[in-house]
Design a protein around this motif. Structure first.
Motif, PDB file in Angstrom:
ATOM      1  N   UNK A 189       0.830  -1.209   0.000  1.00  0.00           N
ATOM      2  CA  UNK A 189       0.000   0.000   0.000  1.00  0.00           C
ATOM      3  C   UNK A 189       0.864   1.259   0.000  1.00  0.00           C
ATOM      4  N   UNK A 190       1.886   1.281   0.820  1.00  0.00           N
ATOM      5  CA  UNK A 190       2.774   2.439   0.899  1.00  0.00           C
ATOM      6  C   UNK A 190       3.496   2.673  -0.423  1.00  0.00           C
ATOM      7  N   UNK A 191       4.000   1.602  -1.023  1.00  0.00           N
ATOM      8  CA  UNK A 191       4.695   1.738  -2.299  1.00  0.00           C
ATOM      9  C   UNK A 191       3.731   2.211  -3.382  1.00  0.00           C
ATOM     10  N   UNK A 192       2.511   1.684  -3.359  1.00  0.00           N
ATOM     11  CA  UNK A 192       1.513   2.102  -4.338  1.00  0.00           C
ATOM     12  C   UNK A 192       1.192   3.583  -4.242  1.00  0.00           C
ATOM     13  N   UNK A 193       1.132   4.116  -3.019  1.00  0.00           N
ATOM     14  CA  UNK A 193       0.866   5.553  -2.859  1.00  0.00           C
ATOM     15  C   UNK A 193       1.990   6.384  -3.463  1.00  0.00           C
ATOM     16  N   UNK A 194       3.228   5.981  -3.260  1.00  0.00           N
ATOM     17  CA  UNK A 194       4.359   6.712  -3.826  1.00  0.00           C
ATOM     18  C   UNK A 194       4.299   6.700  -5.349  1.00  0.00           C
ATOM     19  N   UNK A 195       4.023   5.531  -5.907  1.00  0.00           N
ATOM     20  CA  UNK A 195       4.013   5.389  -7.359  1.00  0.00           C
ATOM     21  C   UNK A 195       2.892   6.205  -7.989  1.00  0.00           C
ATOM     22  N   UNK A 196       1.729   6.227  -7.350  1.00  0.00           N
ATOM     23  CA  UNK A 196       0.582   6.936  -7.924  1.00  0.00           C
ATOM     24  C   UNK A 196       0.492   8.400  -7.509  1.00  0.00           C
ATOM     25  N   UNK A 197       1.320   8.817  -6.552  1.00  0.00           N
ATOM     26  CA  UNK A 197       1.317  10.211  -6.098  1.00  0.00           C
ATOM     27  C   UNK A 197       2.746  10.723  -5.997  1.00  0.00           C
ATOM     28  N   UNK A 198       3.470  10.782  -7.120  1.00  0.00           N
ATOM     29  CA  UNK A 198       4.891  11.185  -7.087  1.00  0.00           C
ATOM     30  C   UNK A 198       5.058  12.642  -6.660  1.00  0.00           C
ATOM     31  N   UNK A 199       6.165  12.897  -5.947  1.00  0.00           N
ATOM     32  CA  UNK A 199       6.454  14.268  -5.489  1.00  0.00           C
ATOM     33  C   UNK A 199       7.675  14.866  -6.172  1.00  0.00           C
ATOM     34  N   UNK A 200       8.227  14.146  -7.154  1.00  0.00           N
ATOM     35  CA  UNK A 200       9.317  14.721  -7.930  1.00  0.00           C
ATOM     36  C   UNK A 200      10.711  14.394  -7.449  1.00  0.00           C
TER      37      UNK A 200
END
Length: 291
Positions: A189-200
């Motif tokens: 879940x945590x990895x999925x959030x990073x992948x779908x909500x990138x911060x640059x």
């Protein structure tokens, strides 16, 4: 984040820790919500639900720019901002998430985007708190760190996961193939959030930052140590102690074996880098010769 936002995030994070049961519950205010939250303290399922609520709110703030600005407007009284949150979302959120978001709405943010970043990070914090309550935080931290190294060492994978044009469904399918049953659901879940909500900052660095967030929940920092060859347990213990003395904090050692550095040790703790590798010294010598 700038000063005001960093201070606000620290305060709101402390409120989440309080609700997550970082310490033993003491005498509570007799209000109904407070009693309900107190009963939920430390329960992994309640904290996981809070994470879902906070992530959902972050998604809402991403799309509703006007709401984001209204909740972060320093020209509006804190109580008015909290009242707006209660009116719009009060019946849709669980007690823990609502209390955390009320604290966020009452805080001062340097810019509205900082509020969004904070809510996203608090969603991750709540999920990590859930894993901590379940006794699995060490495992999640290690899984996050190991996957961040895989991403960093695999340019094609990093490019695919960072591609804003690739649909979320295809990224999710790729992660499912890579992770499958190899990691805990919270890690996925945590990895999925990073992948779908990138911060640059790059997917690998973002995932590593989550591992650091997990480490900080135990009041420890991650020291990423790069060496040319494996080291034994005694050497690792001495190195850990030396780094802890240098940085003034307990550290978790994450070893990276990279033969290209030739020798020596490179240490990174958060944003600080101490590079004592032969490769760096050779590069410095070459720069001196060019002058």
């Amino acid at each position: 984040m700038e000063g005001n936002s960093r201070a606000s995030l620290a305060l709101v994070r402390a409120r989440l820790d309080e609700l997550a049961g970082a310490g033993a519950a003491g005498d509570e205010d007799p209000g109904v919500v407070t009693r309900t939250v107190s009963r939920l303290r430390g329960e992994p399922s309640a904290l996981s639900t809070a994470s879902d609520d906070l992530y959902a709110t972050a998604d809402l703030l991403t799309h509703e720019v006007g709401l984001r600005r209204a909740l972060a407007d320093p020209g509006v009284a804190a109580e008015t901002r909290r009242a707006l949150l209660d009116r719009l979302l009060g019946n849709q959120l669980g007690e823990i998430a609502l209390e955390v978001l009320r604290a966020a709405a009452g805080a001062r943010w340097s810019r509205p985007s900082d509020l969004l970043t904070a809510v996203e990070e608090l969603g991750s914090e709540a999920l990590l708190a859930s894993e901590q309550a379940a006794g699995a935080l060490d495992e999640v931290e290690d899984e996050l760190f190991r996957f961040s190294r895989i991403v960093d060492r695999t340019p094609r994978l990093s490019l695919a996961l960072s591609d804003r044009g690739l649909p979320a469904e295809r990224k999710g399918a790729l992660l499912d193939r890579l992770l499958d049953d190899r990691v805990r659901p919270a890690t996925r879940r945590l990895i999925g959030r990073v992948v779908n909500n990138p911060r640059g900052r790059g997917v690998g660095r973002e995932i590593e930052a989550l591992a650091e967030l997990a480490s900080r929940r135990r009041q420890r920092s991650i020291a990423v140590v790069t060496v040319a060859h494996p080291i034994d347990e005694q050497q690792a213990d001495r190195l850990r102690a030396a780094i802890a003395r240098a940085f003034g904090t307990e550290v978790v050692l994450q070893l990276v074996i990279d033969p290209s550095v030739l020798g020596g040790v490179s240490v990174r703790v958060g944003g600080e880098l101490v590079d004592g590798t032969i490769l760096r010294r050779l590069a410095e010598a070459r720069r001196q010769l060019r002058r």
